[in-house]
Scaffold this active site. Structure first.
Site, PDB file in Angstrom:
ATOM      1  N   CYS A 187      -6.402 -28.004   4.003  1.00  7.96           N
ATOM      2  CA  CYS A 187      -5.191 -27.338   4.510  1.00  7.96           C
ATOM      3  C   CYS A 187      -4.325 -28.341   5.274  1.00  7.96           C
ATOM      4  CB  CYS A 187      -5.546 -26.128   5.365  1.00  7.96           C
ATOM      5  SG  CYS A 187      -5.787 -26.477   7.116  1.00  7.96           S
ATOM      6  N   ASP A 232       0.862  -1.180   0.000  1.00  8.26           N
ATOM      7  CA  ASP A 232       0.000   0.000   0.000  1.00  8.26           C
ATOM      8  C   ASP A 232       0.904   1.238   0.000  1.00  8.26           C
ATOM      9  OD1 ASP A 232       1.139  -0.118   2.474  1.00  8.26           O
ATOM     10  OD2 ASP A 232      -0.728   0.131   3.589  1.00  8.26           O
ATOM     11  N   CYS A 272     -11.643 -29.839   4.918  1.00  6.49           N
ATOM     12  CA  CYS A 272     -10.698 -28.793   4.520  1.00  6.49           C
ATOM     13  C   CYS A 272      -9.393 -29.448   4.042  1.00  6.49           C
ATOM     14  CB  CYS A 272     -10.424 -27.858   5.689  1.00  6.49           C
ATOM     15  SG  CYS A 272      -9.101 -26.664   5.381  1.00  6.49           S
ATOM     16  N   ASP A 322      -7.734  -7.881  -0.306  1.00  2.94           N
ATOM     17  CA  ASP A 322      -6.792  -8.091   0.799  1.00  2.94           C
ATOM     18  C   ASP A 322      -7.489  -7.713   2.083  1.00  2.94           C
ATOM     19  OD1 ASP A 322      -6.544  -5.048   0.343  1.00  2.94           O
ATOM     20  OD2 ASP A 322      -5.484  -5.396   2.226  1.00  2.94           O
ATOM     21  N   CYS A 380      -5.814 -29.520   8.720  1.00  2.00           N
ATOM     22  CA  CYS A 380      -7.039 -30.315   8.766  1.00  2.00           C
ATOM     23  C   CYS A 380      -6.892 -31.681   8.114  1.00  2.00           C
ATOM     24  CB  CYS A 380      -8.177 -29.550   8.100  1.00  2.00           C
ATOM     25  SG  CYS A 380      -8.615 -28.046   8.999  1.00  2.00           S
ATOM     26  N   HIS A 401      -4.768 -22.322   8.542  1.00  2.00           N
ATOM     27  CA  HIS A 401      -6.077 -22.778   8.091  1.00  2.00           C
ATOM     28  C   HIS A 401      -6.862 -21.633   7.441  1.00  2.00           C
ATOM     29  CE1 HIS A 401     -10.091 -24.567   8.071  1.00  2.00           C
ATOM     30  NE2 HIS A 401     -10.486 -23.407   8.569  1.00  2.00           N
TER      31      HIS A 401
HETATM   32 ZN   LIG Z   1      -8.068 -26.405   7.488  1.00  2.00          ZN
END
Ligand SMILES: [Zn+2]
Ligand SMILES: [Zn+2]
Lengths: 464, 410
Positions: free
Chosen positions: B317, B102, B315, B277, B320, B353
């Protein structure tokens, strides 16, 4: 004089002493220790010290990817707090289901990498001293919600439920920097003796939990009855798998009086403050270390910087009388690191050193960004891993090579770690009470003894 | 230089891959100096050149190829001198992929109450020693040049959109245009760093349109819609985004600044925006909150103490995924609960996550656009997030209806 490799084996554990110059005696030894389902590791070595089941600042993926640490020390007191609103609840960890790879409740709850060996004890390392003290059937533990009574039965039941690879039976310890008087010390020995007897009578034989019995930090003469019982009663039944040594200086006495215990792996819970102490304890025969100073150094913004065998003196001289000593760690919070694109320590191959540089860590410390402590943890564990690898390589060349290198180490490095000017991470609660509770500076450097001990070793060798 | 699918400028290529046949949603490929990124995209905010405890390697593993750094913060620490000595922010943080910065102006206005805006720049008191300082368009460019960001933002005159002062709003909009000219003139590396303009004009749609025309005339390689997320009604927010995207060229990336709630992202994509963002996903992680397709879950709640499921069922990720899967950690809600606010590891896991969730949401939106089933994706998203249709936010229903999706129609 060398002897053949010596192997201690059960369904749950295998400990092979690969090479030792002497048949017995308090001496450095090379070994390999493995537990059912875990990756065996070479000794001397160390395991990580967790806080609430986590290696501080390190997610389990970073642990598996970037640490060569073979196991972790966990404290039951980190899992059994009683929040006021739910004071009657069963600690959640006891209800943990297992999965195929997270094959114990302890591994599953803490998401510990499956290859890693777990050690469960009642208290943290170092532990906060309790104002209440222990009773005949319980110890006082310190949880995130305060001091709590943990009966020896509750602890045993927790161990059977959680199934650590190594369990340390309850020990009547004061966790005080003050040496207990002989009356208290005697009670410590008697209680611990009773508790260990009770432990072995109740621990189910097929549990696959290896028991490392505590050896108390009191004079051998006060606890000899207890230790004899370990050798005479517990060892023959194969219930005893190893020793948890709170004071490595007892090892010579142990070697002298209880030779039967020598084949057992020795885990030190002595909190050595520097690598000098580690070397001395290796020389006394410790196989596996727990090193709380690694976490402390990372929080202090210090990047460990020592190798074994040590490098040649920077000025080329060989004597300790000339030139300055090398620091054991670099304080990355100091301005000279601000634009330094060099690795945290020169020959380190860790993730932090190969992907980042001092300037970044300096920035992260100055901005109080959590990643700074994460990268320092990766680096500091890597330095200690490499240190132990160097120790093993040197030992493989013989006791004498190790003794020479250990002597050089004391002459090249400063005796203590630098202080560390950086702001520490925000205290995340209770565990920080332990700071000042006797860790760190308590043990004044005592590596001068190394030489003496080695001489003892030599003379024994001659005798034989 | 524009074909009908591709726009190329010295430090950027924008390729339009697909367009939703019903809404204004688009899928595209943005090629920046540090590699390509797929749009639509959510960009996590690594304020001080670090994403809250995640290693750059972990951030990379979420699929992130473009993250934010804040110029204001990096200007203070490590400071421009160090940035120059080190060779920029990529080198400082060991990040091989793209960085967007920015201008530093917004942070000053929002963090420093005493900031005061004149034609020259933003005047403020140094947080170090209280001495008066001035951030000019030239200074902002110089800092961002030192940072070496792949996308730089112009210094703009930011005003909360809800400000009732119309004259001041006009002044801010017009000044932002003048400051863009100064930024363009001061920008030292147009060959390797992209300068995006920022459309201002508050909630006044005519003023926004006027600003669009002025900014577009300056032909920056990308365009941002600024001044939102400042507490305006969501209806107004959508109207502004829609009014701007209507005027913006097809072949330039469109960045809506400061947006991060999942429903905001999905609606903004439908309205034709490409880049977003927000600090919220990472900040909320530190408060113990997990973003899931069913809404936000606070892992500190006692109900999670004995919940041995993953943070979010299904999920993908690293937290998970079960330990039995390659790269999975098998983290349970119980473990996160156990360490929330006690060990930094819990915050790191939730950050990982949450960032993964946000990036994956945009990946899924993109796939849906490419396969031309974006409206079905939007329906499914709201169905999963809310217990029933009555609880759908009316602003989302309205905004989506205007671009051809009727959430209440099955
Ligand atoms: Zn996750
Ligand atoms: Zn390193």
């Amino acid at each position: 004089m060398t002897v053949d490799d010596q192997i201690l084996e059960s369904a749950a554990m295998r400990f092979e002493i690969l090479k030792t110059a002497l048949k017995d005696g308090a001496t450095a030894r090379l070994g390999r220790l493995g537990f059912a389902g875990r990756l065996p590791f070479d000794t001397p070595n160390f395991i990580g010290v967790t806080s609430r089941g986590a290696l501080p600042h390190l997610t389990p993926d970073n642990v598996s990817k970037h640490l060569q640490v073979s196991g972790a020390y966990m404290a039951l007191e980190d899992f059994i707090e009683r929040p006021q609103a739910y004071s009657k609840r069963t600690p959640p960890i006891f209800e943990t289901p297992m999965t195929a790879k997270h094959d114990t409740p302890l591994h599953r709850f803490t998401a510990m990498p499956p290859s890693g060996t777990t050690v469960l004890s009642a208290r943290r390392l170092p532990a906060v001293q309790s104002p209440m003290g222990n009773t005949n059937a319980s110890i006082s533990v310190f949880t995130s919600t305060g001091f709590q009574v943990l009966t020896t039965n509750e602890y045993l039941s927790a161990v059977q439920t959680l199934r650590p690879d190594i369990a340390i039976p309850p020990a009547d310890l004061t966790h005080s920097p003050i040496t207990p008087n002989s009356k208290r010390a005697l009670r410590m020995a008697e209680r611990t003796d009773e508790w260990v007897v009770e432990w072995f009578s109740k621990l189910s034989a097929d549990s696959r939990i290896s028991t490392f019995a505590p050896v108390l930090p009191i004079a051998y003469s006060i606890q000899w009855e207890y230790i004899s019982r370990l050798a005479e009663d517990c060892l023959p039944t194969s219930q005893l798998s190893g020793l948890a040594i709170y004071d490595p200086d007892l090892l010579p006495d142990l070697a002298e009086h209880c030779a039967a215990l020598l084949p057992l792996p020795r885990l030190a819970l002595s909190n050595p403050p520097t690598p000098h102490h580690i070397l001395r304890h290796i020389a006394l025969g410790i196989d596996v270390f727990t090193l709380p100073f690694i976490n402390t150094m990372s929080d202090a913004g210090l990047a460990l910087d020592f190798t074994f065998p040590p490098p040649p003196r920077p000025d080329g001289s060989s004597s300790s009388s000339s030139g300055s000593l090398l620091p054991l760690a670099t304080d990355l919070s100091l301005p000279h690191s601000a634009t330094s694109l060099t690795p945290l320590s020169l020959n380190c191959r860790c993730y932090a050193c190969t992907s980042h540089h001092r300037a970044y860590i300096h920035h992260l410390l100055s901005a109080r960004e959590m990643l700074g402590w994460t990268l320092l943890q990766i680096h500091n564990h890597a330095v200690v891993s490499a240190f132990f690898a160097g120790v093993r390589e040197t030992l493989a060349r013989g006791q004498e090579a190790f003794e020479v290198a250990a002597e050089q180490f004391t002459q090249i490095y400063e005796p203590e770690f630098p202080e560390g000017a950086a702001q520490r991470p925000r205290a995340r609660g209770y565990q920080y009470k332990s700071v000042g509770g006797g860790e760190g500076k308590r043990n004044k450097p005592a590596w001068g003894k190394l030489e003496a001990k080695e001489k003892d070793g030599d003379s024994e060798g001659v005798k034989r | 230089m524009a074909s009908n699918r591709t726009f190329t400028s010295p430090a950027l290529t924008f390729e339009l891959v697909a367009r939703c046949s019903k809404t204004r949603a688009r899928a595209s490929i943005l090629t920046l100096p540090h590699g390509t990124v797929n749009l639509p995209i959510f960009m996590p905010v690594a304020t001080q050149a670090s994403l809250k405890g995640l290693t750059p390697e972990q951030l990379e593993s979420t699929g992130c190829r473009l993250c934010l750094n804040n110029t204001y913060h990096l200007g203070l620490k490590p400071g421009q001198e160090v940035l120059d000595a080190v060779g920029g922010a990529h080198k400082l943080q060991g990040w091989k992929h793209n960085i967007l910065t920015d201008s530093g102006g917004f942070q000053m206005v929002s963090l420093l109450e005493l900031a005061n805006i004149t034609e020259e720049g933003v005047r403020f008191l140094s947080p170090h020693d209280g001495s008066p300082m001035l951030l000019t368009p030239e200074h902002s460019m110089s800092l961002q040049n030192s940072i070496g960001s792949d996308i730089m933002m112009q210094l703009d005159d930011v005003l909360v959109t809800t400000s009732p002062d119309k004259a001041r709003m006009r002044e801010a909009m017009e000044r932002s245009v003048r400051w863009l000219d100064r930024c363009i003139a001061a920008h030292k590396h147009p060959d390797r760093q992209n300068l995006f303009c920022i459309i201002q004009g508050g909630l006044d749609l005519d003023m926004r349109r006027e600003c669009c025309r002025e900014m577009l005339a300056r032909d920056t390689p990308g365009i941002a819609i600024g001044g939102l997320s400042g507490g305006e009604a969501k209806d107004d927010f959508c109207k502004v985004v829609a009014a701007c995207t209507e005027l913006l060229p097809d072949l330039k990336p469109r960045y809506v600044m400061g947006i991060g709630y999942p429903e905001d992202l999905v609606v903004s994509v439908a309205l034709g925006a490409d880049m977003f963002d927000c600090v919220w996903p990472t900040r909320t992680a530190r408060f113990g909150n997990a973003i899931t397709k069913h809404g936000m879950l606070n892992m500190k709640r006692e109900m999670y103490a004995t919940d041995f499921g993953p943070i979010e069922e299904g999920c993908g990720c690293p937290c998970c995924r079960p330990i039995e899967e390659e790269g999975g950690m098998g983290i349970t809600r119980a473990f996160v609960h156990h360490n929330a606010a006690k060990e930094t590891v819990a915050a790191h896991l939730l950050t990982l996550h949450n960032v993964w969730y946000q990036l994956n949401l945009m990946r899924q939106a993109r796939e849906a656009i490419i396969e031309d089933r974006f409206p079905a994706f939007v329906h499914e998203f709201f169905r999963t997030l809310y217990p029933d249709r009555d609880s759908y936010p009316s602003w989302a229903v309205t905004a989506l209806r205007d671009v051809g999706i009727d959430l209440l129609d099955t």
